[in-house]
Write an enzyme that holds these catalytic residues in place. Structure first.
Site, PDB file in Angstrom:
ATOM      1  N   GLY A  87      32.562  18.029  40.836  1.00 18.92           N
ATOM      2  CA  GLY A  87      33.931  17.876  41.328  1.00 18.92           C
ATOM      3  C   GLY A  87      34.028  18.316  42.780  1.00 18.92           C
ATOM      4  CB  SER A  88      32.330  21.039  44.653  1.00 18.24           C
ATOM      5  OG  SER A  88      32.736  22.032  43.761  1.00 18.24           O
ATOM      6  CG  ASP A 194      41.419  22.113  36.739  1.00 16.58           C
ATOM      7  OD1 ASP A 194      40.188  22.043  36.698  1.00 16.58           O
ATOM      8  OD2 ASP A 194      42.052  22.990  37.353  1.00 16.58           O
ATOM      9  CB  SER A 215      35.165  18.657  37.817  1.00 19.12           C
ATOM     10  OG  SER A 215      34.112  19.455  37.279  1.00 19.12           O
ATOM     11  CG  HIS A 220      36.217  20.357  34.403  1.00 22.61           C
ATOM     12  ND1 HIS A 220      37.368  20.410  35.150  1.00 22.61           N
ATOM     13  CD2 HIS A 220      35.403  21.285  34.919  1.00 22.61           C
ATOM     14  CE1 HIS A 220      37.242  21.332  36.092  1.00 22.61           C
ATOM     15  NE2 HIS A 220      36.047  21.868  35.978  1.00 22.61           N
ATOM     16  CG  ASN A 291      21.073  12.183  47.500  1.00 20.89           C
ATOM     17  OD1 ASN A 291      21.897  11.753  46.689  1.00 20.89           O
ATOM     18  ND2 ASN A 291      19.785  12.167  47.263  1.00 20.89           N
TER      19      ASN A 291
END
Ligand SMILES: Cc1ncc(COP(=O)(O)O)c(C=O)c1O
Length: 439
Positions: A87-88, A194, A215, A220, A291
């Site tokens: 998710g980041s 979320d 995410s 999650h 990447n």
């Protein structure tokens, strides 16, 4: 000699046996078995899908990734989806795409992005990493979402975007936020990490703004182990997001693409300034990229998890309701979570804020629950500005951070995830009542 398909079938049958053996041994002993705040929920199908994909030995992102994206796009009703490794990374790629010099109206260095200080750290981090200025507004006390009534005050000539989170699966006030974005011509990024399957006014969270992120970490709504996705209706943003994920290259052909001329059919047909005619555009870089691809193996798990999403959401909502009904009578001591009338949250967790006038502290409550083996977590960063890594960032603070600070001091959450069955839920309810009735 055995046929490969027979061997594969045998292997997968054995995997199913392993799963069943483990399942048989699972038991819940109140006070002895930990109740996680969240975690992976799976059956033999995920384990078999992963082993099957390992046997394919494709490894890098490929057909399973495409199948997962097609299914997620259809579920959400959105045009484009790309998978990433977290998710980041999804947040990083999304902000990067909005800053890409290849889009019509990119956000430029030093321009401002409105967001909240009460956040997951990697919602805010890409704003700083892309040399933009975060402008912080406070959250609401009980929805934990950006306070939409405070956004207009934070807008300046340099404002270009709003980055919001549907906090813990609770949809933000999307009609008001989208109206402000339209009025001031701002991009909207929805951190939906979320909030997969949460809806606002009947529409999926993650389909309102210009670009949205998900995410698939085990905590999650569905998991791939590690993983994430970026969704957008914009072809321009999608292509640049793919480019940023895949080393910054100019084309959107997949790794291992079967068509030698690439997805576009024109791999050797372009002329780039300073390059020879027909230079392979797989090796021309139109963005300064990364990447951030996941493996196909991860996506094979995601495909099975998507099949279970509707059932998962039902259980999340049920668990939330049982906890809410139990806690309602303690509202003089606790601030209970609120969702807006148009919202239908697929709750990630159950947030609780201990009121200042309560005769116990957040710490008392959290230690009690942890000793009862009911896991708790702090609500992400609380106020991100208090954290050592963020103390000296270049930013603007619009108004007080009263409720962001309150989260830092007085808020925590407990689980509602589908791994919490009736037995666990009954135990949680009993423990919560035992603690709260003392005060
Ligand atoms: C709101 C929010 N955004 C972003 C992330 C980052 O996701 P990941 O852990 O997959 O990097 C999380 C993770 O829990 C999150 O809760």
């Amino acid at each position: 000699m055995k046929d490969e398909s027979i061997l594969r079938k045998e292997i997968l049958e054995r995997v199913k046996e392993v799963y069943n053996l483990r399942k048989e041994k699972e038991e819940f002993i109140p006070g002895k078995t930990r109740i996680h705040y969240s975690g992976r929920v799976f059956d033999e199908k995920e384990m078999m899908a992963v082993v099957d994909s390992v046997l394919d030995f494709w490894l890098t992102l490929g057909p399973k990734g495409k199948e997962f994206c097609d299914k997620l796009k259809e579920y959400l009703g959105i045009k484009n989806c790309l998978v990433v490794n977290s998710g980041s990374s999804a947040n990083l790629v999304s902000i990067g795409a909005l800053c890409s010099p290849n889009i019509d109206n990119p956000i430029k260095k030093g321009e401002e992005v409105i967001t909240t200080a009460m956040a997951f750290p990697t919602t805010v981090a890409p704003i700083i990493q892309n040399s933009l200025i975060p402008v912080f507004v406070d959250i609401e006390e009980d929805t934990y979402n950006i306070d939409a009534s405070k956004i207009e005050n934070a807008i300046s000539k340099k404002t270009r975007a709003i980055v919001l989170t549907h906090m813990l699966g609770n949809p933000a006030e999307m009609d008001k936020i989208m109206a402000i974005a339209k009025k001031y011509n701002l991009y909207v990024v929805e951190d939906t990490c979320d909030a997969l399957d949460s809806k606002y006014d009947g529409k999926h969270c993650g389909t309102f703004g210009d670009i949205s992120t998900f995410s698939f970490y085990p905590a999650h709504h569905i998991t791939m182990g590690e993983g994430g996705a970026v969704c957008t209706n914009s072809t321009e943003l999608y292509r640049n997001a793919v480019s940023l994920r895949d080393w910054g290259r100019a084309c959107f052909c997949q790794t291992g693409e079967a068509n030698p001329n690439g997805a576009c059919g024109h791999r050797f047909d372009f002329k780039f300034e300073g390059f020879p005619e027909g230079y392979d555009h797989k090796y021309v870089h139109s963005n300064i990229g990364y990447n951030l691809k996941p493996l196909d193996i991860q996506c094979s798990m995601g495909i099975e998890q998507l099949e279970k999403l509707t059932e998962f959401t039902k259980r999340r909502r049920y668990n939330f309701k049982i906890l809410y009904d139990c806690l309602k009578k303690y509202e003089d001591r606790l601030i209970l979570p609120k969702s807006l009338p148009k919202s239908d949250p697929a709750w990630f967790a159950f947030p609780l804020t201990v009121r200042e006038n309560a005769k116990f502290t957040k710490r008392d409550f959290v230690i009690y629950l942890e000793n009862k083996l009911i896991e708790t977590r702090s609500l992400f960063a609380g106020n991100i500005l208090k954290h050592p890594g963020y103390k000296n960032i270049e930013c603007k603070i619009s108004g007080e951070m009263k409720y962001s600070d309150q989260v830092l001091h007085n808020t925590f959450f407990i689980g509602v995830y589908p791994g919490i069955d009736n037995e666990k839920l009954d135990y949680m309810v009993k423990c919560l009542k035992d603690f709260l009735s003392q005060y």
